[in-house]
Design a protein around this motif. Structure first.
Motif, PDB file in Angstrom:
ATOM      1  N   THR A 113      46.889  51.879  41.655  1.00  0.00           N
ATOM      2  CA  THR A 113      46.202  53.080  41.172  1.00  0.00           C
ATOM      3  C   THR A 113      45.143  52.758  40.114  1.00  0.00           C
ATOM      4  OG1 THR A 113      47.893  53.483  39.485  1.00  0.00           O
ATOM      5  CG2 THR A 113      48.227  54.508  41.652  1.00  0.00           C
ATOM      6  N   GLY A 114      44.868  51.479  39.919  1.00  0.00           N
ATOM      7  CA  GLY A 114      43.780  51.080  39.019  1.00  0.00           C
ATOM      8  C   GLY A 114      44.123  51.126  37.548  1.00  0.00           C
ATOM      9  N   ARG A 115      45.391  50.956  37.235  1.00  0.00           N
ATOM     10  CA  ARG A 115      45.811  51.099  35.836  1.00  0.00           C
ATOM     11  C   ARG A 115      45.183  50.063  34.904  1.00  0.00           C
ATOM     12  NH1 ARG A 115      52.142  52.211  36.063  1.00  0.00           N
ATOM     13  NH2 ARG A 115      51.710  52.916  33.977  1.00  0.00           N
ATOM     14  N   ALA A 116      44.856  48.880  35.424  1.00  0.00           N
ATOM     15  CA  ALA A 116      44.258  47.847  34.572  1.00  0.00           C
ATOM     16  C   ALA A 116      42.746  47.986  34.450  1.00  0.00           C
ATOM     17  CB  ALA A 116      44.594  46.460  35.129  1.00  0.00           C
ATOM     18  N   LEU A 117      42.131  48.797  35.296  1.00  0.00           N
ATOM     19  CA  LEU A 117      40.665  48.834  35.336  1.00  0.00           C
ATOM     20  C   LEU A 117      40.020  49.246  34.015  1.00  0.00           C
ATOM     21  CD1 LEU A 117      40.003  50.230  38.938  1.00  0.00           C
ATOM     22  CD2 LEU A 117      40.044  47.845  38.172  1.00  0.00           C
ATOM     23  N   PRO A 118      40.524  50.271  33.302  1.00  0.00           N
ATOM     24  CA  PRO A 118      39.892  50.602  32.014  1.00  0.00           C
ATOM     25  C   PRO A 118      39.922  49.443  31.013  1.00  0.00           C
ATOM     26  CG  PRO A 118      41.207  52.451  32.783  1.00  0.00           C
ATOM     27  CD  PRO A 118      41.527  51.275  33.685  1.00  0.00           C
ATOM     28  N   ALA A 119      41.044  48.723  30.949  1.00  0.00           N
ATOM     29  CA  ALA A 119      41.130  47.580  30.026  1.00  0.00           C
ATOM     30  C   ALA A 119      40.195  46.456  30.465  1.00  0.00           C
ATOM     31  CB  ALA A 119      42.570  47.072  29.936  1.00  0.00           C
ATOM     32  N   LEU A 120      40.088  46.228  31.775  1.00  0.00           N
ATOM     33  CA  LEU A 120      39.172  45.201  32.278  1.00  0.00           C
ATOM     34  C   LEU A 120      37.725  45.577  31.973  1.00  0.00           C
ATOM     35  CD1 LEU A 120      40.934  44.478  35.685  1.00  0.00           C
ATOM     36  CD2 LEU A 120      40.821  42.922  33.722  1.00  0.00           C
ATOM     37  N   ARG A 121      37.385  46.855  32.155  1.00  0.00           N
ATOM     38  CA  ARG A 121      36.023  47.309  31.826  1.00  0.00           C
ATOM     39  C   ARG A 121      35.739  47.127  30.345  1.00  0.00           C
ATOM     40  NH1 ARG A 121      31.686  46.955  33.737  1.00  0.00           N
ATOM     41  NH2 ARG A 121      32.317  47.978  35.656  1.00  0.00           N
ATOM     42  N   ALA A 122      36.702  47.479  29.496  1.00  0.00           N
ATOM     43  CA  ALA A 122      36.505  47.310  28.055  1.00  0.00           C
ATOM     44  C   ALA A 122      36.261  45.844  27.710  1.00  0.00           C
ATOM     45  CB  ALA A 122      37.720  47.844  27.294  1.00  0.00           C
ATOM     46  N   ALA A 123      36.925  44.938  28.426  1.00  0.00           N
ATOM     47  CA  ALA A 123      36.796  43.504  28.132  1.00  0.00           C
ATOM     48  C   ALA A 123      35.430  42.950  28.538  1.00  0.00           C
ATOM     49  CB  ALA A 123      37.900  42.725  28.840  1.00  0.00           C
ATOM     50  N   VAL A 124      34.884  43.392  29.670  1.00  0.00           N
ATOM     51  CA  VAL A 124      33.603  42.836  30.143  1.00  0.00           C
ATOM     52  C   VAL A 124      32.405  43.700  29.738  1.00  0.00           C
ATOM     53  CG1 VAL A 124      34.671  41.627  32.077  1.00  0.00           C
ATOM     54  CG2 VAL A 124      33.702  43.914  32.446  1.00  0.00           C
ATOM     55  N   GLY A 125      32.669  44.898  29.242  1.00  0.00           N
ATOM     56  CA  GLY A 125      31.600  45.764  28.773  1.00  0.00           C
ATOM     57  C   GLY A 125      30.805  46.389  29.906  1.00  0.00           C
ATOM     58  N   PRO A 126      29.834  47.215  29.546  1.00  0.00           N
ATOM     59  CA  PRO A 126      29.058  47.940  30.562  1.00  0.00           C
ATOM     60  C   PRO A 126      28.222  47.036  31.453  1.00  0.00           C
ATOM     61  CG  PRO A 126      28.146  48.290  28.360  1.00  0.00           C
ATOM     62  CD  PRO A 126      29.444  47.597  28.172  1.00  0.00           C
ATOM     63  N   GLY A 127      27.909  45.834  30.992  1.00  0.00           N
ATOM     64  CA  GLY A 127      27.110  44.909  31.793  1.00  0.00           C
ATOM     65  C   GLY A 127      27.925  44.003  32.688  1.00  0.00           C
ATOM     66  N   GLY A 128      29.251  44.100  32.615  1.00  0.00           N
ATOM     67  CA  GLY A 128      30.116  43.258  33.425  1.00  0.00           C
ATOM     68  C   GLY A 128      30.402  43.868  34.780  1.00  0.00           C
ATOM     69  N   THR A 129      31.129  43.111  35.594  1.00  0.00           N
ATOM     70  CA  THR A 129      31.517  43.558  36.933  1.00  0.00           C
ATOM     71  C   THR A 129      33.030  43.655  37.005  1.00  0.00           C
ATOM     72  OG1 THR A 129      29.596  42.488  37.937  1.00  0.00           O
ATOM     73  CG2 THR A 129      31.448  42.989  39.394  1.00  0.00           C
ATOM     74  N   VAL A 130      33.520  44.810  37.422  1.00  0.00           N
ATOM     75  CA  VAL A 130      34.953  45.032  37.597  1.00  0.00           C
ATOM     76  C   VAL A 130      35.166  45.550  39.016  1.00  0.00           C
ATOM     77  CG1 VAL A 130      37.001  46.306  36.842  1.00  0.00           C
ATOM     78  CG2 VAL A 130      35.297  45.569  35.156  1.00  0.00           C
ATOM     79  N   ILE A 131      36.046  44.878  39.754  1.00  0.00           N
ATOM     80  CA  ILE A 131      36.383  45.289  41.113  1.00  0.00           C
ATOM     81  C   ILE A 131      37.891  45.457  41.195  1.00  0.00           C
ATOM     82  CG2 ILE A 131      36.324  44.667  43.569  1.00  0.00           C
ATOM     83  CD1 ILE A 131      33.990  42.721  42.797  1.00  0.00           C
ATOM     84  N   GLY A 132      38.319  46.556  41.769  1.00  0.00           N
ATOM     85  CA  GLY A 132      39.727  46.764  42.054  1.00  0.00           C
ATOM     86  C   GLY A 132      39.921  46.745  43.560  1.00  0.00           C
ATOM     87  N   ALA A 133      40.743  45.838  44.065  1.00  0.00           N
ATOM     88  CA  ALA A 133      40.978  45.726  45.504  1.00  0.00           C
ATOM     89  C   ALA A 133      42.445  45.981  45.804  1.00  0.00           C
ATOM     90  CB  ALA A 133      40.575  44.343  46.010  1.00  0.00           C
ATOM     91  N   ASP A 134      42.689  46.763  46.855  1.00  0.00           N
ATOM     92  CA  ASP A 134      44.057  47.007  47.280  1.00  0.00           C
ATOM     93  C   ASP A 134      44.073  47.209  48.781  1.00  0.00           C
ATOM     94  OD1 ASP A 134      46.745  47.792  45.540  1.00  0.00           O
ATOM     95  OD2 ASP A 134      46.780  48.562  47.589  1.00  0.00           O
ATOM     96  N   VAL A 135      45.185  46.853  49.416  1.00  0.00           N
ATOM     97  CA  VAL A 135      45.317  46.952  50.863  1.00  0.00           C
ATOM     98  C   VAL A 135      45.839  48.335  51.288  1.00  0.00           C
ATOM     99  CG1 VAL A 135      47.695  46.088  51.095  1.00  0.00           C
ATOM    100  CG2 VAL A 135      46.002  45.559  52.867  1.00  0.00           C
ATOM    101  N   THR A 136      46.266  49.143  50.306  1.00  0.00           N
ATOM    102  CA  THR A 136      46.864  50.442  50.600  1.00  0.00           C
ATOM    103  C   THR A 136      45.907  51.572  50.240  1.00  0.00           C
ATOM    104  OG1 THR A 136      49.054  49.511  50.166  1.00  0.00           O
ATOM    105  CG2 THR A 136      48.892  51.908  50.213  1.00  0.00           C
ATOM    106  N   HIS A 137      45.440  52.282  51.251  1.00  0.00           N
ATOM    107  CA  HIS A 137      44.470  53.366  51.072  1.00  0.00           C
ATOM    108  C   HIS A 137      44.990  54.436  50.117  1.00  0.00           C
ATOM    109  CE1 HIS A 137      42.236  57.047  52.296  1.00  0.00           C
ATOM    110  NE2 HIS A 137      41.236  56.187  52.280  1.00  0.00           N
ATOM    111  N   ALA A 138      46.271  54.793  50.230  1.00  0.00           N
ATOM    112  CA  ALA A 138      46.827  55.858  49.391  1.00  0.00           C
ATOM    113  C   ALA A 138      46.795  55.496  47.907  1.00  0.00           C
ATOM    114  CB  ALA A 138      48.259  56.183  49.828  1.00  0.00           C
ATOM    115  N   MET A 139      46.976  54.225  47.580  1.00  0.00           N
ATOM    116  CA  MET A 139      46.912  53.809  46.173  1.00  0.00           C
ATOM    117  C   MET A 139      45.478  53.944  45.640  1.00  0.00           C
ATOM    118  SD  MET A 139      49.944  53.179  45.076  1.00  0.00           S
ATOM    119  CE  MET A 139      50.570  51.869  44.038  1.00  0.00           C
ATOM    120  N   LEU A 140      44.509  53.576  46.453  1.00  0.00           N
ATOM    121  CA  LEU A 140      43.111  53.724  46.031  1.00  0.00           C
ATOM    122  C   LEU A 140      42.750  55.200  45.880  1.00  0.00           C
ATOM    123  CD1 LEU A 140      41.401  50.934  48.160  1.00  0.00           C
ATOM    124  CD2 LEU A 140      42.020  50.854  45.733  1.00  0.00           C
ATOM    125  N   GLN A 141      43.290  56.056  46.754  1.00  0.00           N
ATOM    126  CA  GLN A 141      43.055  57.496  46.620  1.00  0.00           C
ATOM    127  C   GLN A 141      43.634  58.005  45.296  1.00  0.00           C
ATOM    128  OE1 GLN A 141      40.566  57.747  49.137  1.00  0.00           O
ATOM    129  NE2 GLN A 141      41.322  59.822  48.860  1.00  0.00           N
TER     130      GLN A 141
END
Length: 199
Positions: free
Chosen positions: A52-80
């Motif tokens: 469900t992307g729980r780490a994405l906000p912390a990853l974005r904070a670490a790399v800042g607005p100029g960084g690249t953050v990708i969240g990949a998952d094999v389960t469509h429902a989790m991405l939804q």
């Protein structure tokens, strides 16, 4: 390969809607683990098996607005569920198998993987693919918000040295896949294995 993931997709599809509410207090543990990846502003990082992307906000904070953050998952429902939580604001969401990523070799500085390794049908293959997309010297964090003993107790199992995350088993598995285990923490409050991309 798709058949390898059917049970994983079934497991997480039925749990996606209430996943975050089942574990509401894990946020600080995720943020602390991300902090140990050593990411810098402008860096590029993948959350492999992002759920469900729980780490994405912390990853974005670490790399800042100029960084690249990708969240990949094999389960469509989790991405939804990640979309419903607004986490696409922190990173691009990608429906993809962690063992076959649509990324060029060596493009990432790091990979964060929470609870992923035990859900990989072929762990060595999956870890090799994560190594492929990370530059030499880049880092991998294998994380879980509780340790091996606590997780085994939660599932009514005995702690086993056969567990993929047991240090004697994990160290050679990582080495075979192109990683060097750099730090290992297994305590009740968290599991965190940090590895460095070799070569």
């Amino acid at each position: 390969m798709a058949d390898d993931h059917t049970h994983v997709q079934d497991f997480f599809s039925t749990r996606a809607a209430d996943w975050d509410s089942r574990f509401p207090d894990d946020g600080p543990a995720y943020a602390a683990a991300v902090g140990e990846l050593g990411l810098r502003p402008g860096g590029a990082v993948l959350d492999a098996g992002c759920g469900t992307g729980r780490a994405l906000p912390a990853l974005r904070a670490a790399v800042g607005p100029g960084g690249t953050v990708i969240g990949a998952d094999v389960t469509h429902a989790m991405l939804q569920a990640a979309l419903r939580a607004g986490r696409e604001a922190s990173g691009a969401l990608l429906l993809a198998d962690a063992a076959r990523l649509p990324l060029r070799a060596g493009v990432l500085d790091a990979v964060f993987a929470a609870g992923l390794i035990s859900h990989l049908p072929h762990p060595a293959r999956g870890l090799s693919e994560l190594a492929r997309v990370v530059r030499p010297g880049g880092r991998l964090a294998l994380f879980h918000p509780i340790g091996r003993a606590a997780l085994a107790a939660r599932h009514g199992r005995a702690l086993s040295d056969d567990d993929l995350r047991a240090e004697p088993r994990l160290t050679p598995l990582l080495a075979e896949a192109g990683w060097r285990l750099d730090a290992y923490t297994d305590e009740d409050s968290r599991f965190l294995a940090l590895a460095v991309r070799t070569g």
